[in-house]
Design a protein around this motif. Structure first.
Motif, mmCIF file in Angstrom:
data_model
loop_
_atom_site.group_PDB
_atom_site.id
_atom_site.type_symbol
_atom_site.label_atom_id
_atom_site.label_comp_id
_atom_site.label_asym_id
_atom_site.label_seq_id
_atom_site.Cartn_x
_atom_site.Cartn_y
_atom_site.Cartn_z
ATOM 1 N N LEU A 48 -0.721 -4.974 1.143
ATOM 2 C CA LEU A 48 -0.031 -5.978 0.339
ATOM 3 C C LEU A 48 0.106 -5.499 -1.101
ATOM 4 C CD1 LEU A 48 -1.872 -9.178 1.619
ATOM 5 C CD2 LEU A 48 0.471 -8.508 2.150
ATOM 6 N N LYS A 49 1.249 -5.805 -1.703
ATOM 7 C CA LYS A 49 1.483 -5.440 -3.097
ATOM 8 C C LYS A 49 0.518 -6.167 -4.024
ATOM 9 C CE LYS A 49 6.456 -4.555 -2.553
ATOM 10 N NZ LYS A 49 6.479 -3.118 -2.833
ATOM 11 N N ARG A 50 0.187 -7.379 -3.686
ATOM 12 C CA ARG A 50 -0.750 -8.161 -4.491
ATOM 13 C C ARG A 50 -1.511 -9.103 -3.578
ATOM 14 N NH1 ARG A 50 1.567 -13.253 -6.232
ATOM 15 N NH2 ARG A 50 3.583 -13.580 -5.231
ATOM 16 N N ARG A 51 -2.667 -9.528 -4.000
ATOM 17 C CA ARG A 51 -3.513 -10.410 -3.193
ATOM 18 C C ARG A 51 -3.835 -11.664 -4.009
ATOM 19 N NH1 ARG A 51 -7.324 -6.062 0.071
ATOM 20 N NH2 ARG A 51 -5.623 -4.620 0.528
ATOM 21 N N PRO A 87 5.545 -11.738 -10.226
ATOM 22 C CA PRO A 87 5.295 -11.688 -8.779
ATOM 23 C C PRO A 87 5.862 -10.435 -8.124
ATOM 24 C CG PRO A 87 6.077 -13.855 -9.444
ATOM 25 C CD PRO A 87 6.256 -12.958 -10.618
ATOM 26 N N ARG A 88 7.004 -9.955 -8.630
ATOM 27 C CA ARG A 88 7.601 -8.720 -8.099
ATOM 28 C C ARG A 88 7.623 -7.681 -9.226
ATOM 29 N NH1 ARG A 88 9.878 -12.677 -5.102
ATOM 30 N NH2 ARG A 88 9.986 -12.289 -2.857
ATOM 31 N N ASP A 101 5.310 -7.665 0.260
ATOM 32 C CA ASP A 101 4.945 -8.852 -0.512
ATOM 33 C C ASP A 101 4.100 -9.806 0.331
ATOM 34 O OD1 ASP A 101 6.279 -8.349 -3.002
ATOM 35 O OD2 ASP A 101 8.174 -8.684 -1.964
ATOM 36 N N PRO A 102 3.135 -10.490 -0.265
ATOM 37 C CA PRO A 102 2.350 -11.474 0.491
ATOM 38 C C PRO A 102 3.205 -12.689 0.847
ATOM 39 C CG PRO A 102 1.804 -11.576 -1.836
ATOM 40 C CD PRO A 102 2.717 -10.403 -1.676
ATOM 41 N N VAL A 103 2.947 -13.254 1.993
ATOM 42 C CA VAL A 103 3.691 -14.427 2.465
ATOM 43 C C VAL A 103 2.683 -15.513 2.823
ATOM 44 C CG1 VAL A 103 5.289 -15.338 4.171
ATOM 45 C CG2 VAL A 103 5.577 -12.990 3.344
ATOM 46 N N GLY A 138 5.437 -11.298 -17.329
ATOM 47 C CA GLY A 138 5.140 -9.878 -17.269
ATOM 48 C C GLY A 138 4.399 -9.400 -18.494
ATOM 49 N N VAL A 139 4.228 -8.095 -18.582
ATOM 50 C CA VAL A 139 3.532 -7.476 -19.708
ATOM 51 C C VAL A 139 4.543 -7.173 -20.805
ATOM 52 C CG1 VAL A 139 2.126 -5.524 -20.454
ATOM 53 C CG2 VAL A 139 1.842 -6.460 -18.157
ATOM 54 N N PRO A 140 4.399 -7.741 -21.985
ATOM 55 C CA PRO A 140 5.351 -7.443 -23.073
ATOM 56 C C PRO A 140 5.304 -5.974 -23.458
ATOM 57 C CG PRO A 140 4.016 -9.381 -23.588
ATOM 58 C CD PRO A 140 3.388 -8.722 -22.395
#
Length: 371
Positions: free
Chosen positions: A138-141, A247-248, A295-297, A324-326
């Motif tokens: 997964l890209k993120r958890r 998220p993406r 991506d998580p679903v 996001g990160v500035p």
């Protein structure tokens, strides 16, 4: 050889499974109904927050480039060692009889083959474990704290049973975790918020981390207090999130994450220029991990339970919040960041997001009606 399970990218509790908790965890237990600190800290863990649900990262999200870089380095050493071992193994078929007859030829060849293949196996195992736990997963958890259902939902893997549910009550074991990072004279302490699931005998079954590592025990208590006050009292009165995670994640977003600990701001100093290639290497390693993942679903029932209420003034990010990160100095959005935010604002408004001004006006009207 026993490998850590795939539900953690950094398996801090692997050696604790099947064993009782240590003295540190027992002494630093956290209780859902008891304040742990007078201070509240949000250090940049949030995807979204509203009156129903708080969605946060797990501790691995900011450091996946480290694992990707470890995988690249170990894979390179394993490939070189394997090539070296194969080169020596085929040398008797390529060398002349005079070369093979020299004193020490066969001893050096056999020792070199053993060293080459054994080091290839060693580095191959080091490369395999982070690949197994990080790539093609997964890209993120994300982790969701739901005030309505009084439960925590955590996506650990995309396999069946990879979504864990934890009740928010006094029986669950939350604590401040402690890890010694680095080594020798450069070792330092890191702290985090953990949940342990225990069996009837008090032994560890599984665990996960809420949010990210922090550098002091006081910061860990303040981070827990942010989660605890949200679940107990709601989002009103909490400090604004330090930032919202995208998220993406794009490659550029990943690069900004990787350069965060190396740069003083934008490219203003010689040190920043020196560290730019290292940040780029980290970003490539991070991208190699993420490009293999999906991506998580969330299941429909959890999505429905965590859906924000219409016109919720506490639902953030607002339509005009930066996500996001500035990329500007001092962790502030640059002109390019603000231009992208304006481009996304209309689309986010179509999905029901309020602007900051609309949310503040709604809160004022609600306060006036109650008084």
């Amino acid at each position: 050889m026993k490998f850590p399970t795939k539900d953690e990218r950094t398996p801090f509790y692997f050696r604790q499974q099947g064993k009782p908790l240590g003295k540190w965890e027992q002494e630093h237990r956290l209780h859902v109904g008891q304040p742990a600190s007078e201070h509240v800290l949000e250090s940049g863990n949030v995807y979204r927050i509203d009156s129903t649900c708080l969605e946060i990262t797990d501790e691995s999200q900011a450091r996946m480039q480290n694992v990707g870089l470890l995988w690249i380095i170990c894979s390179a050493f394993a490939s070189f060692s394997l090539f070296y071992g194969l080169l020596l193994a085929t040398s008797p078929f390529r060398d002349s009889e005079e070369m093979m007859a020299k004193n020490g030829y066969w001893f050096g060849t056999i020792v070199g083959i053993l060293l080459g293949f054994s080091s290839a196996g060693f580095f191959g195992l080091l490369a395999f474990d982070p690949m197994r736990r990080n790539m093609f997963t997964l890209k993120r958890r994300p982790i969701r704290l739901n005030r309505k259902t009084r439960r925590i939902y955590a996506i650990r893997t995309k396999d069946p049973g990879g979504i864990w549910e934890v009740p928010w009550n006094h029986d669950e074991f939350f604590c401040v975790g402690h890890r010694r990072m680095g080594g020798f004279s450069r070792a330092y302490d890191m702290y985090d918020i953990r949940h342990y699931q225990l069996d009837a005998s008090g032994n560890v079954v599984r665990a996960f981390v809420l949010g990210q590592f922090v550098f002091t025990l006081e910061e860990a208590y303040a981070q827990w207090e942010y989660y605890r006050r949200y679940m107990q009292d709601g989002p009103a009165g909490l400090p604004e999130p330090y930032r919202f995670w995208a998220p993406r994640e794009t490659f550029w977003e990943g690069y900004k994450i990787c350069r965060g600990g190396k740069f003083s701001g934008a490219f203003f100093t010689l040190t920043d220029v020196i560290f730019a290639p290292f940040a780029l290497l980290d970003a490539i390693a991070r991208w190699l991990v993420l490009v293999t993942c999906s991506d998580p679903v969330w299941p429909p029932e959890i999505e429905a339970a965590c859906k924000p209420m219409p016109n919720d003034p506490y639902a953030r990010p607002y339509a005009d919040d930066y996500i996001g990160v500035p990329s500007g100095p001092d962790a502030r959005p640059s002109r390019e960041d603000l231009a992208r935010m304006l481009d996304q604002q209309q689309e986010r408004r179509k999905r029901g997001a309020l602007t900051r001004a609309e949310a503040e006006a709604l809160l004022r009207s609600t306060t006036e009606q109650t008084t």
